[in-house]
Design a protein around this motif. Structure first.
Motif, PDB file in Angstrom:
ATOM      1  N   ARG A  36      54.217  -1.925  52.434  1.00  0.00           N
ATOM      2  CA  ARG A  36      54.144  -3.075  51.548  1.00  0.00           C
ATOM      3  C   ARG A  36      54.043  -2.625  50.085  1.00  0.00           C
ATOM      4  N   PRO A  37      54.551  -3.423  49.155  1.00  0.00           N
ATOM      5  CA  PRO A  37      54.528  -3.037  47.732  1.00  0.00           C
ATOM      6  C   PRO A  37      53.113  -2.818  47.220  1.00  0.00           C
ATOM      7  N   GLY A  38      53.009  -1.993  46.184  1.00  0.00           N
ATOM      8  CA  GLY A  38      51.720  -1.708  45.569  1.00  0.00           C
ATOM      9  C   GLY A  38      51.325  -0.265  45.734  1.00  0.00           C
ATOM     10  N   PRO A  39      50.379   0.186  44.933  1.00  0.00           N
ATOM     11  CA  PRO A  39      49.958   1.598  45.013  1.00  0.00           C
ATOM     12  C   PRO A  39      49.228   1.883  46.311  1.00  0.00           C
ATOM     13  N   LEU A  40      49.431   3.084  46.806  1.00  0.00           N
ATOM     14  CA  LEU A  40      48.726   3.531  48.008  1.00  0.00           C
ATOM     15  C   LEU A  40      47.357   4.086  47.630  1.00  0.00           C
ATOM     16  N   PRO A  41      46.372   3.998  48.520  1.00  0.00           N
ATOM     17  CA  PRO A  41      45.094   4.667  48.259  1.00  0.00           C
ATOM     18  C   PRO A  41      45.315   6.167  48.030  1.00  0.00           C
ATOM     19  N   GLY A  42      44.421   6.769  47.287  1.00  0.00           N
ATOM     20  CA  GLY A  42      44.596   8.180  46.918  1.00  0.00           C
ATOM     21  C   GLY A  42      44.583   9.141  48.072  1.00  0.00           C
ATOM     22  N   ASN A  43      44.037   8.732  49.214  1.00  0.00           N
ATOM     23  CA  ASN A  43      43.955   9.645  50.361  1.00  0.00           C
ATOM     24  C   ASN A  43      45.059   9.376  51.380  1.00  0.00           C
ATOM     25  N   VAL A  44      46.126   8.706  50.971  1.00  0.00           N
ATOM     26  CA  VAL A  44      47.209   8.352  51.901  1.00  0.00           C
ATOM     27  C   VAL A  44      48.508   9.032  51.489  1.00  0.00           C
ATOM     28  N   ARG A  45      49.208   9.595  52.465  1.00  0.00           N
ATOM     29  CA  ARG A  45      50.539  10.169  52.253  1.00  0.00           C
ATOM     30  C   ARG A  45      51.478   9.526  53.279  1.00  0.00           C
ATOM     31  N   VAL A  46      52.699   9.191  52.843  1.00  0.00           N
ATOM     32  CA  VAL A  46      53.644   8.485  53.705  1.00  0.00           C
ATOM     33  C   VAL A  46      54.980   9.210  53.701  1.00  0.00           C
ATOM     34  N   ALA A  47      55.600   9.280  54.873  1.00  0.00           N
ATOM     35  CA  ALA A  47      56.941   9.854  55.011  1.00  0.00           C
ATOM     36  C   ALA A  47      57.700   9.070  56.073  1.00  0.00           C
ATOM     37  N   ASP A  48      59.020   9.131  56.019  1.00  0.00           N
ATOM     38  CA  ASP A  48      59.821   8.487  57.058  1.00  0.00           C
ATOM     39  C   ASP A  48      59.612   9.207  58.396  1.00  0.00           C
ATOM     40  N   PHE A  49      59.835  10.518  58.400  1.00  0.00           N
ATOM     41  CA  PHE A  49      59.655  11.345  59.586  1.00  0.00           C
ATOM     42  C   PHE A  49      58.943  12.629  59.178  1.00  0.00           C
ATOM     43  N   LEU A  50      58.220  13.222  60.124  1.00  0.00           N
ATOM     44  CA  LEU A  50      57.597  14.523  59.907  1.00  0.00           C
ATOM     45  C   LEU A  50      57.748  15.354  61.174  1.00  0.00           C
ATOM     46  N   PRO A  51      57.829  16.670  61.034  1.00  0.00           N
ATOM     47  CA  PRO A  51      57.942  17.526  62.225  1.00  0.00           C
ATOM     48  C   PRO A  51      56.596  17.633  62.946  1.00  0.00           C
ATOM     49  N   TYR A  52      56.533  17.064  64.135  1.00  0.00           N
ATOM     50  CA  TYR A  52      55.269  17.017  64.863  1.00  0.00           C
ATOM     51  C   TYR A  52      54.736  18.395  65.217  1.00  0.00           C
TER      52      TYR A  52
END
Length: 397
Positions: free
Chosen positions: A278-294
């Motif tokens: 959702r729009p808006g700034p993310l909390p400082g302790n959050v990182r987001v990616a589409d995909f990551l290597p598990y």
């Protein structure tokens, strides 16, 4: 050389765990033909397999299920489950039209690929092994042993849920199959269950071969994001995911989890498979990616919050990561029950959860060492399971 026919639905959660098996069979010199959807033709051809694509009436696009499956749009909950079960059965003749073009010594069959039902009922047939990348005997909910109230509720619900698909199976087969259509894996020659014994309820009646999770997810498939070094900053890492398909509404789990953990001393790493948060700034302790290597991410995690995909949950357990699971669609209710039953985490069989519920669950999983200890026990059990060359021998021997 063994002729192996692999029948798998064109969905990432089904093809992903099947790919390493196909690759190992091809590498060992066996003749492998894969029957699947058009979107995955290239995936399996790159591994050296021959691919025979399903006809349109049996194919679908997992990224647009409502658009590619007529009649699905607008359904939800149990009505959607009832519709999908019937749709799976109706695909049987189209699937068989492809399957019967091939001579095979062994058939590896997706449990929801209903050509398997027809195959196991034939008097003369090849060996049929079930690909166990779903909770054993899905999609009928069974519940853990020792829960008579839940068992009674499920016994009442199952006939209503299964009746249309069961009638359709009888019509297509020319008579009553003599068993619930979902039980065909019990008539197969064995199940390659992609977990360990400690994560599945005790069963009888069919050989269960616990081969552990087979899916691989490495950095050469999903590049590392620029913030990757933040994972080594000393804070516990909590991974949050709604799986590879159910990301149309991140308000069910990802966004509530971000809200829940915004003020916690953890680093939240969320994957969204391309759906924007959702729009808006993310909390400082959050990182987001589409995909990551598990295979790079999970060894760094202290906990995982998941919607209950069987493959993703078992991938986490492979690395001893305790779980918080919130899920109720498809087989996810069953996965949540297994997480709780096995002791590897907290499972909520519901479609979504509030930030407060998620915060309490994550805090509990991080604070109570029993969850981590049990997850590590299951990881050790998986590590002691058969290597891929032993799986190939099991299939072809």
């Amino acid at each position: 050389m063994t002729r192996v026919l692999v029948c798998v639905h064109p969905a990432r959660g089904h093809t992903g765990p099947t790919k390493p098996i196909v690759e190992a069979l091809v590498t060992a010199g066996h003749e492998v033909t894969v029957v699947t959807g058009a979107r995955y033709r290239e995936t399996f051809e790159k591994l050296g397999a021959t691919v025979d694509v399903l006809p349109p009436e049996a194919d679908f696009d997992e990224t647009d299920l409502d658009g590619s499956v007529p009649g699905r749009a607008g359904l939800s909950g149990l009505k959607l489950a009832r519709f999908e079960l019937t749709h799976f059965v109706r695909a049987m003749p189209a699937q068989l039209s492809v399957v019967d073009r091939h001579e095979a010594d062994v058939v590896l069959c997706d449990p929801l690929f209903m050509a398997g039902l027809a195959l196991v009922l034939r008097e003369h047939r090849p060996r049929v092994l079930t690909l166990g990348f779903l909770p054993f005997l899905p999609p009928v909910p069974t519940g853990p042993p020792g829960h008579p109230v839940r068992a009674a509720l499920l016994e009442t619900l199952a006939p209503w849920l299964l009746a249309p698909a069961q009638r359709e199976a009888g019509k297509l087969l020319g008579g009553d199959p003599g068993m619930p259509f979902t039980d065909w894996p019990l008539r197969s020659d064995g199940v390659l269950q992609m977990t360990c014994r400690g994560f599945e309820y005790p069963r009888a009646g069919v050989p269960l071969h616990f081969i552990g999770p087979t899916t691989r997810s490495r950095a050469d498939e999903h590049p590392l994001p620029p913030w990757w070094a933040d994972l080594d900053g000393g804070r516990p890492v909590v991974h949050v995911t709604q799986g590879t398909v159910a990301n149309d509404d991140l308000g069910r789990l990802v966004e509530p989890a971000i809200d829940a953990l915004a003020g916690e001393d953890v680093l939240v790493v969320a994957t969204t498979c391309g759906t924007p948060v959702r729009p808006g700034p993310l909390p400082g302790n959050v990182r987001v990616a589409d995909f990551l290597p598990y295979d790079e991410l999970l060894p760094r995690c202290a906990a995982m919050v998941s919607n209950g995909g069987y493959g993703g949950v078992n991938h986490a357990l492979r690395y001893g990561v305790p779980l918080v699971v919130v899920g109720a669609s498809e087989d996810k209710r069953e996965v949540a029950a297994r997480v709780a039953w096995s002791g590897a985490g907290i499972g909520h069989a519901r479609a979504s959860a509030s930030p407060r519920t998620l915060r309490r669950a994550v805090r509990k999983v991080l604070a109570d060492p029993r969850y981590r200890h049990r997850a590590r026990e299951l990881a050790a059990e998986m590590a002691a399971g058969p290597a891929m060359d032993e799986v190939v021998e099991l299939i072809t021997g």
